[in-house]
Design an enzyme around this catalytic site. Structure first.
Site, mmCIF file in Angstrom:
data_model
loop_
_atom_site.group_PDB
_atom_site.id
_atom_site.type_symbol
_atom_site.label_atom_id
_atom_site.label_comp_id
_atom_site.label_asym_id
_atom_site.label_seq_id
_atom_site.Cartn_x
_atom_site.Cartn_y
_atom_site.Cartn_z
ATOM 1 N N ARG A 255 0.838 -1.188 0.000
ATOM 2 C CA ARG A 255 0.000 0.000 0.000
ATOM 3 C C ARG A 255 0.875 1.241 0.000
ATOM 4 N NH1 ARG A 255 -4.505 -1.152 4.720
ATOM 5 N NH2 ARG A 255 -5.577 -2.920 3.740
ATOM 6 N N ASP B 73 -0.684 2.721 -5.182
ATOM 7 C CA ASP B 73 -2.018 3.078 -4.713
ATOM 8 C C ASP B 73 -3.030 2.298 -5.541
ATOM 9 O OD1 ASP B 73 -4.388 4.159 -3.918
ATOM 10 O OD2 ASP B 73 -3.977 6.190 -4.643
ATOM 11 N N LYS C 139 -6.031 2.021 -5.439
ATOM 12 C CA LYS C 139 -7.288 2.691 -5.765
ATOM 13 C C LYS C 139 -7.142 3.533 -7.034
ATOM 14 C CE LYS C 139 -8.880 2.872 -0.973
ATOM 15 N NZ LYS C 139 -9.304 3.739 0.168
ATOM 16 N N ARG D 209 -9.349 -10.384 2.260
ATOM 17 C CA ARG D 209 -10.628 -11.072 2.463
ATOM 18 C C ARG D 209 -11.252 -11.400 1.112
ATOM 19 N NH1 ARG D 209 -14.229 -8.706 7.482
ATOM 20 N NH2 ARG D 209 -12.527 -7.892 8.771
ATOM 21 N N GLY E 142 -11.005 -12.783 11.628
ATOM 22 C CA GLY E 142 -10.504 -13.838 12.496
ATOM 23 C C GLY E 142 -9.000 -13.780 12.601
ATOM 24 N N HIS E 143 -8.471 -14.514 13.570
ATOM 25 C CA HIS E 143 -7.029 -14.647 13.726
ATOM 26 C C HIS E 143 -6.697 -16.105 14.042
ATOM 27 C CE1 HIS E 143 -5.434 -10.655 13.180
ATOM 28 N NE2 HIS E 143 -6.376 -10.138 13.962
ATOM 29 N N ASP E 144 -5.404 -16.372 14.089
ATOM 30 C CA ASP E 144 -4.898 -17.731 14.210
ATOM 31 C C ASP E 144 -5.676 -18.592 15.208
ATOM 32 O OD1 ASP E 144 -3.046 -19.719 15.765
ATOM 33 O OD2 ASP E 144 -1.965 -19.397 13.890
ATOM 34 N N TYR F 184 -9.089 -19.712 14.014
ATOM 35 C CA TYR F 184 -9.091 -20.722 12.959
ATOM 36 C C TYR F 184 -8.773 -22.114 13.519
ATOM 37 C CZ TYR F 184 -8.456 -16.348 10.376
ATOM 38 O OH TYR F 184 -8.577 -15.065 9.900
ATOM 39 N N ASP G 204 -1.405 -19.849 11.365
ATOM 40 C CA ASP G 204 -0.859 -18.976 10.323
ATOM 41 C C ASP G 204 0.224 -19.663 9.497
ATOM 42 O OD1 ASP G 204 -2.492 -16.880 10.964
ATOM 43 O OD2 ASP G 204 -0.993 -15.739 12.070
#
Length: 391
Positions: free
Chosen positions: A54, A78, A80, A103, A143-145, A148, A174
């Site tokens: 980014r 960028d 966008k 996502r 969510g995180h590790d 999951y 992860d």
């Protein structure tokens, strides 16, 4: 040749790595955790990976100390801006692989989804890294590790505390069920694409990979061998497969499962122990070993069992591990760019992998890397705000 962020000279031409993936070109849409780890592995093994970050920074770049970003240049775009999106698509035309960890639906909205990219390059392997996968009721949820591995059924059995499970940082989800399976999928699809001439999408979900890691655990359950935490053969339920505290507050691991290794351990530990084949003796064996290990320091016990078949090893910090004679002899950890870090793994007899560039500051390589990949109008992209070059 161009000057990199660390002052050394390098070229971002194809195949600058030395490992077995030399000549493979990868576009990485920067993410966090398993996606960067997967691309680090690919870069370690010789792939030419260009990391698209980014332009405004954010959570995706932690600077020169972020070892997960080693081995590839940082290009700030960028996304966008339509000109930046078109630039990525031009990179895709020259790539073998694209990896993204957003996502589900995000790259599609950006104009960089599988259909967009495969239209430019039908041979492309499009690797997708998520926690829940590309479909299913929770696919778009955060969510995180630990979330999951909990839903995959793995967290329930972790640890030796019957009262509650304990999670091993983010190693199981992860990096075990996530980046490892993404790399496996990408390499399998890459091989198939070179045979068929057609690319495809690799949907790597941490929940899927973590479930797959549990194959032996699931098999034990099917055989009626699964109990509660701290009650099984490999989770501390047996005193000959457990961790013991030493007199200095350190710890040693004992893994003498097989009879011959147990016999060697008993000979070296220096105390009489009852027959372990009689289950009634298990509490007494554990009590005796707990007391015995508490009589000496960790390093004293390490010296007793050093290089033997007793299956005893000390619990070390990373710095201690790097200095251990065995680990040091193999070069498992190396100092690169002034930072101690894991060496590339696994090893290869002919196409040895080597570390290349150190982690790049965000956008430090925008101009050089894009030009090396055949993008000629980089200055115009920078002037128009589609790309950022950090000097």
């Amino acid at each position: 040749m161009t000057q990199t962020h660390d002052g050394s000279e390098t070229s971002y031409a194809l195949g600058r790595g030395t490992g077995p993936l030399r000549g493979v070109k990868v576009v990485e849409i920067a993410g966090i955790g398993p996606g960067p780890h997967a691309c680090m592995i690919l870069a370690d093994l010789g792939a030419d990976v260009i990391r698209i970050e980014r332009a405004g920074g954010g959570t995706f770049n932690f600077g020169a100390a972020d070892l997960l970003t080693r081995g590839r240049p940082s290009v700030a775009l960028d996304l966008k801006n339509p000109a930046a999106v078109e630039t990525v698509l031009r990179l895709v035309e020259e790539a073998d692989v694209l990896v993204e960890g957003m996502r589900p639906g995000v790259t599609e909205r950006l104009g960089l989804g599988p259909d967009d990219c495969l239209a430019r390059n039908p041979r492309l392997v499009y690797g997708r890294m998520t926690g829940w996968g590309q479909d299913g009721p929770w696919a778009r949820a955060a969510g995180h590790d630990m979330n999951y591995i909990a839903l995959a059924g793995a967290l329930h059995g972790l640890g030796q505390d019957p009262a509650r499970p304990h999670f091993p940082a983010n190693l199981v989800g992860d990096f075990g069920g996530g980046s490892t399976y993404l790399v496996i999928g990408v390499l399998a699809a890459l091989l198939e694409a070179r045979l068929s001439g057609e690319g495809q999408v690799v949907d790597a979900a941490i929940v899927d990979g973590t479930a797959h890691l549990q194959t032996m655990t699931v098999a034990f359950a099917a055989m009626g061998m699964a109990g509660g935490r701290g009650s099984g053969m490999l989770d501390g339920g047996l005193p000959w497969y457990d961790v013991y505290e030493t007199s200095d507050g350190g710890h040693v691991t004992l893994g003498a499962l097989e009879p011959q290794f147990w016999d060697e351990f008993v000979r070296l530990v220096g105390i009489d122990l009852p027959d372990r084949n009689d289950g009634r003796h298990i509490p007494a064996i554990r009590t005796a070993l707990t007391a015995r290990f508490a009589e000496r320091t960790r390093d004293e016990w390490a010296a007793v069992f050093d290089g033997t078949d007793a299956c005893v090893a000390p619990v070390l910090t990373v710095a201690e591990a790097a200095a251990h004679p065995h680990v040091a002899a193999r070069g498992t950890y190396v100092e690169h760019g002034g930072v101690l870090q894991p060496a590339p793994a696994p090893r290869f007899s002919r196409t040895e992998a080597t570390l290349t560039s150190t982690p790049a500051e965000l956008g430090a390589d925008t101009r050089a890397a894009l030009r090396a990949w055949g993008i000629e109008d980089v200055d115009a992209l920078i002037e128009g705000g589609a790309a950022v070059q950090r000097d």
